[in-house]
Scaffold this active site. Structure first.
Site, PDB file in Angstrom:
ATOM      1  N   LYS A  24       0.843  -1.184   0.000  1.00 18.34           N
ATOM      2  CA  LYS A  24       0.000   0.000   0.000  1.00 18.34           C
ATOM      3  C   LYS A  24       0.877   1.232   0.000  1.00 18.34           C
ATOM      4  O   LYS A  24       1.629   1.466   0.925  1.00 18.34           O
ATOM      5  CB  LYS A  24      -0.924   0.008   1.220  1.00 18.34           C
ATOM      6  N   GLY A  61      -6.828   2.539  11.216  1.00 15.10           N
ATOM      7  CA  GLY A  61      -5.983   2.093  10.120  1.00 15.10           C
ATOM      8  C   GLY A  61      -6.636   2.323   8.773  1.00 15.10           C
ATOM      9  O   GLY A  61      -7.556   3.148   8.642  1.00 15.10           O
ATOM     10  N   CYS A  62      -6.171   1.608   7.778  1.00 12.82           N
ATOM     11  CA  CYS A  62      -6.674   1.769   6.413  1.00 12.82           C
ATOM     12  C   CYS A  62      -8.189   1.614   6.362  1.00 12.82           C
ATOM     13  O   CYS A  62      -8.736   0.609   6.815  1.00 12.82           O
ATOM     14  CB  CYS A  62      -6.022   0.732   5.504  1.00 12.82           C
ATOM     15  N   PHE A  63      -8.869   2.609   5.796  1.00 15.07           N
ATOM     16  CA  PHE A  63     -10.329   2.538   5.807  1.00 15.07           C
ATOM     17  C   PHE A  63     -10.879   1.446   4.908  1.00 15.07           C
ATOM     18  O   PHE A  63     -12.028   1.038   5.072  1.00 15.07           O
ATOM     19  CB  PHE A  63     -11.000   3.877   5.524  1.00 15.07           C
TER      20      PHE A  63
END
Length: 232
Positions: A24, A61-63
């Site tokens: 990512k 964290g990452c949505f």
């Protein structure tokens, strides 16, 4: 605090692992935007229909990951990816990733309180991420990935703080301090459209395969009673 809530706190420890993917990229939105294959059609509720449900807001964290987890939970009608926790207007993915604002990647959860309570949503929140890693979840690092539990009123604030207090008293995290921010909800900004339902729409994306899906599966393994019938 009910005994079952304490049990679910303990289950959190079983789910805390370090994701090893670095696929990512934080610097550009393009790395998140490539669809690998067509996703199955999902019927979405209209804004008017969603307006009949309660809302809750979390950042962990990452949505992409967080949205998928909450959408697997019974009583949750929809989870929306976006930004919250800062004071700047009109945040977007690029400036969030560059640390220009104080916003974090967050989700807006629409839920039916007759099926799932705010307390249970707080259990989902703490049970699906590591609240002791400051500004980090798995491979994702930066203040945009920090842990935040938002409250809209004193009742919600007390539920969140009570949960944290029990975790500390029981030393659930083995001496590691809980870094979760307990923050009054002010404003939620919906993220760019390509972020919505990203995990479902991009099953072959490397980050989704190596980070997001494993995180979702760990949650499902430990919180089976919380899942929708079609989410097992």
């Amino acid at each position: 605090m009910k005994y079952t809530q304490v049990v679910f706190l303990a289950l959190t420890l079983l789910m805390v692992t370090s994701c090893k993917s670095n696929t990512k990229q934080n610097s550009t939105a393009d790395s998140k935007a490539v669809a690998q294959e067509s996703a199955p059609e999902v019927i979405k509720l209209s804004p008017q229909e969603l307006g009949t449900y309660e809302t809750a807001y979390f950042a962990s964290g990452c949505f992409w990951c967080v949205e998928a987890i909450f959408e697997s939970v019974r009583g949750v009608k929809e989870a929306v990816s976006g930004y919250a926790g800062g004071i700047e207007d009109n945040p977007n993915y690029k400036i969030i990733g560059n640390g220009i604002t104080r916003h974090a990647e967050a989700i807006e959860v629409y839920y039916d309180p007759e099926i799932i309570s705010f307390t249970e949503l707080v259990q989902v929140f703490f049970g699906s991420h590591d609240p002791t890693t400051l500004n980090q979840q798995g491979p994702d690092r930066g203040s945009q990935y920090r842990s935040i539990a938002f409250y809209k009123n004193e009742k919600e604030k007390n539920i969140i703080e009570g949960y944290i207090q029990v975790a500390r008293e029981m030393d659930i995290y083995e001496g590691n301090p809980i870094t979760t921010e307990v923050t009054k909800f002010e404003k939620f900004w919906k993220a760019e459209e390509y972020h919505q339902d990203y995990e479902r729409k991009n099953p072959n994306n490397a980050y989704v395969r190596n980070v997001s899906v494993p995180r979702l599966n760990r949650f499902k393994e430990n919180f089976g009673d919380f899942l929708k019938k079609d989410a097992h």
